[in-house]
Scaffold this motif. Structure first.
Motif, short mmCIF file in Angstrom:
data_model
loop_
_atom_site.label_atom_id
_atom_site.label_comp_id
_atom_site.label_asym_id
_atom_site.label_seq_id
_atom_site.Cartn_x
_atom_site.Cartn_y
_atom_site.Cartn_z
N VAL A 149 2.39 18.66 53.01
CA VAL A 149 2.66 17.29 53.47
C VAL A 149 2.69 16.37 52.25
O VAL A 149 1.76 16.37 51.44
CB VAL A 149 1.58 16.82 54.47
N VAL A 165 7.15 16.53 55.68
CA VAL A 165 6.42 17.76 55.98
C VAL A 165 7.35 18.95 55.72
O VAL A 165 8.39 19.09 56.38
CB VAL A 165 5.93 17.79 57.44
N ARG A 187 4.34 15.12 62.24
CA ARG A 187 3.23 16.03 61.98
C ARG A 187 2.81 16.80 63.24
O ARG A 187 1.69 17.29 63.30
CB ARG A 187 2.03 15.25 61.44
N ILE A 211 -2.03 21.47 60.04
CA ILE A 211 -0.75 21.92 60.59
C ILE A 211 -0.56 23.41 60.37
O ILE A 211 -0.09 24.14 61.25
CB ILE A 211 0.41 21.12 59.97
N THR A 240 -4.24 17.24 56.14
CA THR A 240 -3.19 17.34 57.15
C THR A 240 -2.38 18.62 56.99
O THR A 240 -2.02 19.27 57.98
CB THR A 240 -2.25 16.12 57.06
#
Length: 619
Positions: free
Chosen positions: A597, A607, A563, A488, A484
């Motif tokens: 994260v 985050v 997110r 991002i 993740t």
């Protein structure tokens, strides 16, 4: 679709039997005779196949035959063969129910099947999604006696196609009896309902609490053969708690079958269903197992759950806010300050602390709730559930002379009216309800008026009509933090490059500098969790080595609890410091971005994003 020869023969035989059963041949003869006599002109000497089919369809005979033939999958045939494609049959019987799996014959189970929904009128005009098309979905979450389940997401529709089965184990509470078969009489004393929460997820991944329902399952104990079908009407939440959302078709079955069934005769807030419940019933000691290791980590977990003001129920002087049950709060991953405080208090009680929820106000008289713990040495600590911050309370003595230095409160709380947990409720009866002068000697009834413990127990103990059902266990995160973080970060790089391109600026990324930002993000999260700052010296030394002489370094860290990269980027641009970095102009400009994260239970996450740049200074 092609069928093997033996299946074709079987299909023909079934259709023939059905035609004989319905005397279709006789009805065709009648239609044929009537058509020849009355509908054909005298000059027509022959009757075509199209004319006959048209006449049969007009009289509904073809529709009657098709209604009696049902296309189903033979579950038994699927279980006997290991072929990749299941055998398919046309049989004249009801569609089979969902298949049971993983059943221990020595234990007692409640098999709950959701066999579709209807009357979800909000989605009456919802178009049927095309294959592969992203659409809004419904997800049904269940909790029963420390067991949690989640259905497969189904597209939102007026008649959502739920087809899920849940195997709920019914076990006894007393020690040593967990492996014994529970009889019907014992199950009648189990008052825990099946808590069902319906969540809607839109195309952007945002979740909405649609309905929350407590299913009374014990009616199956009086049903013949231990099987019953129920149409469950779901009602909305908050101000729409009396408005129907839709209906779910539920089938309940006891397994193994019961030897004998039972006779069928056998201070408040409103939850999401509009039911009045005592505030103490929202608190219970909650253990997080291996998911959370310390009380401060628990506070951090609660703080990264989303915050949203709950709607006010009713109007006029009798209005009150909505508090959510724990399952509804966790499934939605966001709630009001009361929901956060209740969860944090329950977790701190689970860690063995003496914790209470405090009800009072913040600045400008805004109602607020937070958590308080009482140490064995008399230390009073306030915990802000929305941020995870902790404050030591040192009361001001208003009788001290003016020259005596008084402690300066660092907490944002102004007044406090009452405190409570699962066993106690105290009302503040001190001359002033200002937090800064309050003395938290809970044994002094002149300062804190207690409610009768027996009265609390009578309305809040498990099994009472006004109590909240048993708390669900926390679920481990399903988020891969590394994956993740990379996703991002890549999206942010694209957004920054496009933004600079619109400004006529080129973008050059410094991967090494981006990597050096990681220790800072880890230190920020550690400080939020433990209030201890560590690792800053190493980070500063690494940056000095990475930035050449005559160059300037700028960095901007920011924290989110969601997110969505595009949403985060838009927020960052509203900061003049971050915008200065992203839109940096100069000689030898190099940009860097790092995302980290941190995953917590219930797929909550913190985050951290840091934008940085280095450029050659020009005097």
């Amino acid at each position: 679709m092609s069928l093997p020869p033996e299946k074709v023969s079987e299909l023909k035989q079934i259709i023939h039997q059905q035609l004989v059963k319905m005397d279709v041949h006789g009805r065709i003869r009648e239609v044929l005779a009537e058509t020849i006599r009355g509908e054909l002109a005298p000059e027509h000497q022959q009757l075509s196949t199209e004319d006959l089919i048209k006449a049969l369809r007009q009289r509904g005979i073809i529709d009657d035959v098709m209604k009696e033939l049902k296309f189903v999958t033979d579950v038994n045939e699927k279980e006997r063969t290991s072929a990749p494609k299941p055998s398919t049959h046309f049989v004249a019987r009801e569609p089979p129910v969902l298949k049971r799996t993983n059943i221990d014959p020595t234990r007692r189970y409640l098999y709950l099947q959701v066999l579709g929904g209807k009357a979800f009128l909000e989605h009456l005009q919802e178009p049927e999604p095309l294959p592969g098309q992203i659409c809004s979905t419904f997800t049904l979450c269940l909790h029963f006696r420390n067991q949690r389940f989640r259905s497969k997401p189904v597209p939102c529709a007026c008649e959502p196609d739920f087809r899920d089965g849940f195997l709920l184990e019914v076990h006894k509470d007393s020690l040593g009896d967990g492996s014994k078969m529970v009889d019907a009489t014992t199950m009648l004393s189990i008052c825990d309902p099946v808590h069902m929460v319906l969540i809607k997820t839109d195309t952007f991944g945002e979740t909405t609490l649609v309905a929350s329902y407590f299913l009374e399952w014990r009616s199956v104990l009086a049903a013949e053969n231990g099987i019953t079908n129920i149409a469950v009407e779901l009602l909305g939440v908050g101000t729409e708690s009396k408005v129907s959302v839709g209906v779910l078709n539920i089938r309940l079955e006891m397994y193994p079958q019961l030897n004998k069934t039972l006779s069928p005769e056998i201070t408040n807030t409103q939850d999401e269903n509009g039911v009045n419940r005592p505030v103490c019933s929202y608190i219970r000691p909650l253990r997080a197992g291996r998911l959370l290791d310390t009380p401060r980590q628990a506070a951090r977990f609660v703080s990264v759950l989303g915050y949203e003001r709950a709607p006010v129920i009713g109007g006029g002087g009798g209005k009150q806010e909505q508090w959510c049950t724990l399952l509804a709060f966790l499934c939605r991953n966001q709630g009001d300050c009361e929901d956060h405080a209740n969860l944090l208090c329950s977790l701190l009680l689970g860690f063995g602390l003496e914790a209470f929820v405090c009800v009072g106000t913040k600045a400008k008289g805004v109602p607020h709730t937070w958590v308080m713990t009482c140490g064995t040495d008399g230390t009073i600590t306030f915990w802000e559930s929305l941020t995870g911050h902790r404050y030591i309370h040192r009361p001001i003595n208003p009788d001290d002379p003016p020259l005596v230095e008084q402690p300066k409160p660092l907490y944002p709380y102004r007044t406090i009216g009452c405190i409570f947990n699962h066993q106690k409720f105290f009302g503040n009866c001190q001359p002033s309800d200002a937090v800064e002068v309050c003395v938290f000697d809970l044994h002094d009834e002149s300062k804190w008026k207690p409610m009768s413990g027996e009265a609390i127990k009578s309305v809040c103990s498990p099994g009472t009509t006004s109590s909240v059902p048993p708390f669900p266990p926390l679920c481990a995160s399903t988020i891969d933090a590394a994956v993740t973080s990379n996703e991002i970060e890549l999206q942010l790089r694209i957004l920054v490059s496009e933004h600079r391109k619109d400004l006529g600026l080129s973008t050059v990324w410094d991967d090494h500098l981006s990597y050096l930002l990681s220790p800072a993000l880890a230190a920020y999260e550690l400080e939020r969790t433990t209030s201890i700052s560590a690792g800053n010296e190493e980070f500063q030394d690494a940056v000095r080595r990475a930035v050449p002489d005559g160059h300037t370094f700028k960095g901007f860290p920011i924290h989110f609890v969601y997110r969505n990269a595009r949403r985060a980027f838009a927020t960052c641009l509203r900061s003049p410091f971050c915008e200065e970095i992203i839109c940096c102009r100069g000689d030898q400009v190099r940009l860097a971005v790092r995302v980290r994260v941190f995953a917590y239970p219930e797929s909550a996450c913190a985050v951290w994003i840091m934008f940085a740049c280095k450029y050659r200074s020009v005097l």
